[in-house]
Scaffold this motif. Structure first.
Motif, mmCIF file in Angstrom:
data_model
loop_
_atom_site.group_PDB
_atom_site.id
_atom_site.type_symbol
_atom_site.label_atom_id
_atom_site.label_comp_id
_atom_site.label_asym_id
_atom_site.label_seq_id
_atom_site.Cartn_x
_atom_site.Cartn_y
_atom_site.Cartn_z
ATOM 1 N N ILE A 1 -1.053 14.263 -8.600
ATOM 2 C CA ILE A 1 -0.425 12.679 -9.055
ATOM 3 C C ILE A 1 -0.624 11.121 -9.318
ATOM 4 O O ILE A 1 -1.452 11.481 -8.067
ATOM 5 C CB ILE A 1 1.335 13.200 -9.248
ATOM 6 N N TYR A 2 -0.475 10.419 -10.342
ATOM 7 C CA TYR A 2 -0.799 9.195 -9.600
ATOM 8 C C TYR A 2 0.097 8.986 -10.372
ATOM 9 O O TYR A 2 0.893 9.153 -11.214
ATOM 10 C CB TYR A 2 -2.273 8.634 -10.211
ATOM 11 N N MET A 3 0.467 7.090 -9.812
ATOM 12 C CA MET A 3 1.420 6.471 -10.742
ATOM 13 C C MET A 3 0.805 5.519 -11.369
ATOM 14 O O MET A 3 -0.121 5.088 -11.345
ATOM 15 C CB MET A 3 2.197 5.418 -9.736
ATOM 16 N N ILE A 4 1.203 5.457 -12.608
ATOM 17 C CA ILE A 4 0.475 4.724 -13.496
ATOM 18 C C ILE A 4 1.554 3.691 -13.451
ATOM 19 O O ILE A 4 -0.181 2.508 -13.676
ATOM 20 C CB ILE A 4 1.420 5.392 -14.767
ATOM 21 N N GLN A 5 2.218 2.292 -13.773
ATOM 22 C CA GLN A 5 2.514 1.172 -13.725
ATOM 23 C C GLN A 5 2.533 1.040 -11.981
ATOM 24 O O GLN A 5 3.367 1.804 -11.435
ATOM 25 C CB GLN A 5 3.754 0.887 -14.047
ATOM 26 N N LYS A 6 1.483 -0.212 -11.565
ATOM 27 C CA LYS A 6 2.289 -0.934 -10.286
ATOM 28 C C LYS A 6 2.828 -1.876 -10.531
ATOM 29 O O LYS A 6 2.369 -2.616 -11.044
ATOM 30 C CB LYS A 6 0.801 0.325 -9.537
ATOM 31 N N PHE A 7 3.165 -2.548 -9.291
ATOM 32 C CA PHE A 7 3.165 -4.341 -8.485
ATOM 33 C C PHE A 7 1.703 -4.821 -7.824
ATOM 34 O O PHE A 7 1.647 -5.300 -8.463
ATOM 35 C CB PHE A 7 4.523 -4.306 -8.086
ATOM 36 N N ALA A 8 1.647 -3.622 -7.593
ATOM 37 C CA ALA A 8 0.636 -4.326 -6.427
ATOM 38 C C ALA A 8 -0.613 -3.481 -6.190
ATOM 39 O O ALA A 8 -1.693 -3.947 -5.714
ATOM 40 C CB ALA A 8 0.842 -4.475 -4.152
ATOM 41 N N ALA A 9 -0.463 -2.134 -6.946
ATOM 42 C CA ALA A 9 -1.780 -1.151 -6.566
ATOM 43 C C ALA A 9 -2.441 -0.175 -5.604
ATOM 44 O O ALA A 9 -3.337 -0.453 -5.635
ATOM 45 C CB ALA A 9 -2.973 -1.668 -7.167
ATOM 46 N N GLY A 10 -1.634 -0.906 -4.386
ATOM 47 C CA GLY A 10 -1.762 -0.744 -2.868
ATOM 48 C C GLY A 10 -1.898 1.049 -2.152
ATOM 49 O O GLY A 10 -0.481 1.288 -3.441
ATOM 50 N N THR A 11 -2.021 1.909 -1.625
ATOM 51 C CA THR A 11 -1.636 3.279 -1.761
ATOM 52 C C THR A 11 -0.579 3.095 -1.115
ATOM 53 O O THR A 11 0.487 4.331 -1.350
ATOM 54 C CB THR A 11 -2.849 4.034 -0.295
ATOM 55 N N ASP A 12 0.273 2.369 -0.263
ATOM 56 C CA ASP A 12 1.334 2.242 0.084
ATOM 57 C C ASP A 12 2.544 2.520 -1.235
ATOM 58 O O ASP A 12 3.216 3.202 -0.383
ATOM 59 C CB ASP A 12 1.826 1.137 1.540
ATOM 60 N N GLU A 13 2.239 1.309 -2.162
ATOM 61 C CA GLU A 13 2.840 0.892 -3.047
ATOM 62 C C GLU A 13 2.921 2.719 -3.816
ATOM 63 O O GLU A 13 3.924 3.350 -4.586
ATOM 64 C CB GLU A 13 2.768 0.772 -4.069
ATOM 65 N N GLU B 1 2.487 8.988 6.271
ATOM 66 C CA GLU B 1 1.586 9.301 6.162
ATOM 67 C C GLU B 1 0.252 8.478 5.415
ATOM 68 O O GLU B 1 -0.783 8.664 5.500
ATOM 69 C CB GLU B 1 1.105 10.825 5.544
ATOM 70 N N GLN B 2 0.972 7.254 3.825
ATOM 71 C CA GLN B 2 -0.156 6.556 2.977
ATOM 72 C C GLN B 2 0.482 5.415 3.255
ATOM 73 O O GLN B 2 0.415 4.672 2.551
ATOM 74 C CB GLN B 2 -0.786 7.266 2.007
ATOM 75 N N CYS B 3 2.115 5.739 3.479
ATOM 76 C CA CYS B 3 3.092 4.818 3.284
ATOM 77 C C CYS B 3 3.743 3.979 5.044
ATOM 78 O O CYS B 3 4.408 4.122 5.092
ATOM 79 C CB CYS B 3 4.228 5.316 2.141
ATOM 80 N N ASP B 4 3.254 2.372 4.962
ATOM 81 C CA ASP B 4 3.413 1.726 6.225
ATOM 82 C C ASP B 4 4.843 1.079 6.219
ATOM 83 O O ASP B 4 4.880 0.786 5.365
ATOM 84 C CB ASP B 4 1.975 0.936 6.534
ATOM 85 N N PRO B 5 5.636 1.127 6.949
ATOM 86 C CA PRO B 5 6.987 0.804 7.015
ATOM 87 C C PRO B 5 6.425 -0.902 6.915
ATOM 88 O O PRO B 5 6.732 -1.564 6.478
ATOM 89 C CB PRO B 5 7.344 0.604 9.109
ATOM 90 N N TYR B 6 5.074 -1.518 7.234
ATOM 91 C CA TYR B 6 5.741 -2.682 7.195
ATOM 92 C C TYR B 6 4.883 -3.140 5.618
ATOM 93 O O TYR B 6 5.403 -4.602 5.006
ATOM 94 C CB TYR B 6 4.336 -3.462 8.446
ATOM 95 N N ILE B 7 3.532 -2.997 5.305
ATOM 96 C CA ILE B 7 3.166 -2.545 4.239
ATOM 97 C C ILE B 7 4.957 -2.612 3.153
ATOM 98 O O ILE B 7 4.762 -3.313 2.407
ATOM 99 C CB ILE B 7 2.019 -2.058 3.648
ATOM 100 N N TYR B 8 4.878 -1.665 3.193
ATOM 101 C CA TYR B 8 6.437 -1.028 2.502
ATOM 102 C C TYR B 8 7.114 -2.468 2.065
ATOM 103 O O TYR B 8 7.471 -2.756 1.245
ATOM 104 C CB TYR B 8 6.923 -0.093 2.278
ATOM 105 N N PHE B 9 7.829 -2.958 3.378
ATOM 106 C CA PHE B 9 8.697 -4.267 3.216
ATOM 107 C C PHE B 9 8.392 -5.689 2.898
ATOM 108 O O PHE B 9 9.365 -6.168 2.024
ATOM 109 C CB PHE B 9 9.328 -3.697 4.864
#
Length: 391
Positions: free
Chosen positions: A145-157, A216-224
């Motif tokens: 699966i993949y995300m269609i619409q994104k804000f930042a397009a990073g792996t974490d998002e 695994e692929q969403c870092d707390p710092y990046i997420y916040f």
């Protein structure tokens, strides 16, 4: 009262509450295609700090009549893209703004009215209708699966959203057991109810295993700092005061509107389980908040929760029989949901509460839905665990 077929609630055993169509193949034509192209460029536009100027100067005019002519999948896909555009306009620069221009407000309000939802980003637009399959012939799974619409397009998002997509899909097989479990309880069939609940506990083990993979692929710092700032709502957020004015939307009378932000608590999985298991929450601000979130769910999903709540006599049946095997199976289901809520609490602490920054509109003590979430999540988890029946 028996439940209707899952399809009548826009639910499938294979995908649960996720959209039943392939969102990545939905076509948008004309002005909608223009708006979609701009929305898909948000990861390029947002870093410039000029997203408001770009949107005001580039978006086409879309009328309510044009939205009324869309079929259901197209309307939902347009809602995804416009939800991201609206959030980007409000939160996409150093200072939030409290007025949404008509070029965004009019189509956003019309789409929300068409879909009986609220005119901002909700869980349905962020997760349920915002994913595609890499291999259309393969199942909905994290590796497909993949995300269609994104804000930042990073792996974490993407990973943050796709974990939720995978959980929703896994939950579909549990939702398919609701009607048989309710029927077994009504018939007084202890063994069938027990077997079905044991199957449900196994499914929930899979749900919790998916949730465990969030780090695994969403870092707390990046997420916040790179994901969370865009998904806040307008209610109980000091950065927006009384809310947001939707210019050009006559029915709102030019008054600020305060809507709750996107939150995983808008998912229908856990409320459905509460309804099936007879889990009740004390009448307090937490319950009032949970009740308020109900209007942010798609119409069919709301009906499902309401119908399950009306139909399920499971807790009374288990209590009345006093059968140890059935009670153990019921308690296993309650514990699985409590464990899920416990994981949610742990992630809320590490991904939000411990991040420290108090940037305008992104307070680590206030959830995207506008609540003191740590207090609420703890209470919610503890209330669920307290519903275990004596064996």
């Amino acid at each position: 009262m028996p439940l209707a077929d899952l399809a009548s609630y826009d639910i499938t055993p294979e995908r649960g509450f996720l959209c039943g169509y392939d969102a990545s193949t939905v076509t948008l034509d004309g002005a909608f295609a223009e708006a979609r192209a701009i929305a898909l460029r948000l990861p390029e536009i947002l870093p410039t700090g000029k997203v408001r100027e770009v949107l005001e100067g580039s978006l086409p005019a879309i009328t309510p009549a044009m939205i009324a002519a869309l079929d259901e999948p197209a309307a939902r896909m347009a809602m995804v893209h416009y939800s991201f555009l609206v959030q980007s306009y409000i939160w996409g620069a150093a200072e939030a703004v409290t007025t949404l221009p008509a070029i965004l407000a009019v189509p956003m309000a019309a789409l929300a009215g068409r879909l009986d939802q609220q005119p901002l980003l909700q869980y349905s637009g962020y997760v349920l209708d915002n994913w595609g399959l890499i291999d259309p012939a393969a199942p909905v799974h994290l590796d497909n699966i993949y995300m269609i619409q994104k804000f930042a397009a990073g792996t974490d998002e993407a990973w943050f959203v796709l974990i939720h997509v995978a959980i929703e899909a896994q939950a579909g097989s549990a939702l398919a057991l609701f009607a048989p479990i309710i029927a077994a309880a009504e018939a007084g069939d202890v063994e069938t109810a027990r077997n079905l609940l044991e199957r449900m506990v196994g499914i929930w083990a899979g749900i919790n295993a998916i949730f465990d993979r969030m780090p695994e692929q969403c870092d707390p710092y990046i997420y916040f700092r790179r994901v969370r700032p865009y998904i806040h709502g307008w209610k109980d957020n000091p950065a927006l005061g009384d809310g947001v004015v939707y210019e050009g939307v006559e029915r709102l009378g030019g008054h600020p509107q305060a809507y709750r932000g996107q939150t995983g608590s808008q998912s229908s999985i856990v409320p459905s389980m509460d309804a099936l298991l007879g889990v009740r929450h004390a009448a307090d601000p937490l319950k009032a908040y949970l009740d308020e979130l109900h209007i942010y769910r798609p119409t069919g999903h709301r009906r499902f929760i309401e119908d399950v709540r009306t139909a399920s006599i499971l807790r009374d049946f288990v209590s009345r029989t006093g059968h140890k095997g059935l009670t153990d199976a019921y308690n296993g289901a309650v514990k699985a949901v409590a464990d899920f809520r416990g994981r949610h609490l742990e992630y809320a602490a590490s991904y939000i509460n411990k991040q420290g920054s108090k940037a305008a509109g992104n307070n680590p003590d206030i959830g995207t839905g506008g609540t003191p979430f740590m207090k609420y999540l703890k209470k919610h988890r503890d209330e669920t665990a307290a519903m275990l029946l004596p064996a």
